[in-house]
Design an enzyme around this catalytic site. Sequence first.
Site, mmCIF file in Angstrom:
data_model
loop_
_atom_site.group_PDB
_atom_site.id
_atom_site.type_symbol
_atom_site.label_atom_id
_atom_site.label_comp_id
_atom_site.label_asym_id
_atom_site.label_seq_id
_atom_site.Cartn_x
_atom_site.Cartn_y
_atom_site.Cartn_z
ATOM 1 N N ASP A 53 0.791 -1.223 0.000
ATOM 2 C CA ASP A 53 0.000 0.000 0.000
ATOM 3 C C ASP A 53 0.831 1.285 0.000
ATOM 4 O OD1 ASP A 53 -1.854 2.166 1.377
ATOM 5 O OD2 ASP A 53 -3.147 0.575 0.598
ATOM 6 N N ILE A 103 -5.120 1.809 -0.688
ATOM 7 C CA ILE A 103 -4.819 1.212 -1.997
ATOM 8 C C ILE A 103 -5.071 -0.292 -1.966
ATOM 9 C CG2 ILE A 103 -3.008 0.790 -3.714
ATOM 10 C CD1 ILE A 103 -3.869 3.743 -3.582
ATOM 11 N N ASP A 104 -4.550 -0.982 -0.933
ATOM 12 C CA ASP A 104 -4.751 -2.433 -0.839
ATOM 13 C C ASP A 104 -6.229 -2.793 -0.717
ATOM 14 O OD1 ASP A 104 -2.068 -3.063 -1.052
ATOM 15 O OD2 ASP A 104 -1.762 -3.342 1.092
ATOM 16 N N THR A 105 -6.967 -2.016 0.049
ATOM 17 C CA THR A 105 -8.392 -2.291 0.231
ATOM 18 C C THR A 105 -9.156 -2.065 -1.079
ATOM 19 O OG1 THR A 105 -8.239 -1.708 2.564
ATOM 20 C CG2 THR A 105 -10.434 -1.685 1.585
ATOM 21 N N GLY A 164 -8.434 -4.867 -3.501
ATOM 22 C CA GLY A 164 -9.208 -6.061 -3.178
ATOM 23 C C GLY A 164 -10.652 -5.946 -3.614
#
Length: 186
Positions: free
Chosen positions: A141, A169-171, A174
Amino acid sequence: MGLNALQGVRVLDLSHVIAGPTASHYLALEGAEVIKIEKPGKGDILRRSGTALAPGISIGFAAINLGKKSLALDLKTSGGKDVLRRLLASADVFIENFRPGAVARLGFDYAAVSALNPRIIYASISGFGQEGAWSSRAAYDHVVQSAIGMSMMQGEEGQDPVKVGFPLIDTATGMVAAQAILAALL
């Protein structure tokens, strides 16, 4: 726990930390059977990151792995690979989020997996894509926040950049991956 729109869908989740597990989390919330494949003795690094609810289960890990089954497999052994191959034969979705090439070195790239199960949806999540000049770079992230200028926009003029504290960003990655998998299932 969800709407059960994906009841009967089996997802093999070989991902770790946030982006991949978030994708499979949304699928589990909709009723998919999600089997999270983890390294024996270690598991997902997120298990040990942050405040623990119980030994080996952090709050962050619990939040995005709720409702999943967990299976420890050593994919560097023939026995572990054989178990995964058997599971792949009955799976609808396979998710991985390692650096491009890492899963191929284990023998589970798209060509190998689709040869076992031609109807499988194969989702690869990576920071900088599966090919291209930056594809082999490590990413998480905060690295991507910096690369796209988000950290710079958070700071004050004349001061150092500031990262967004939540793994935005990671969320989001996903969530988009889950949406793409849903579209592929349809």
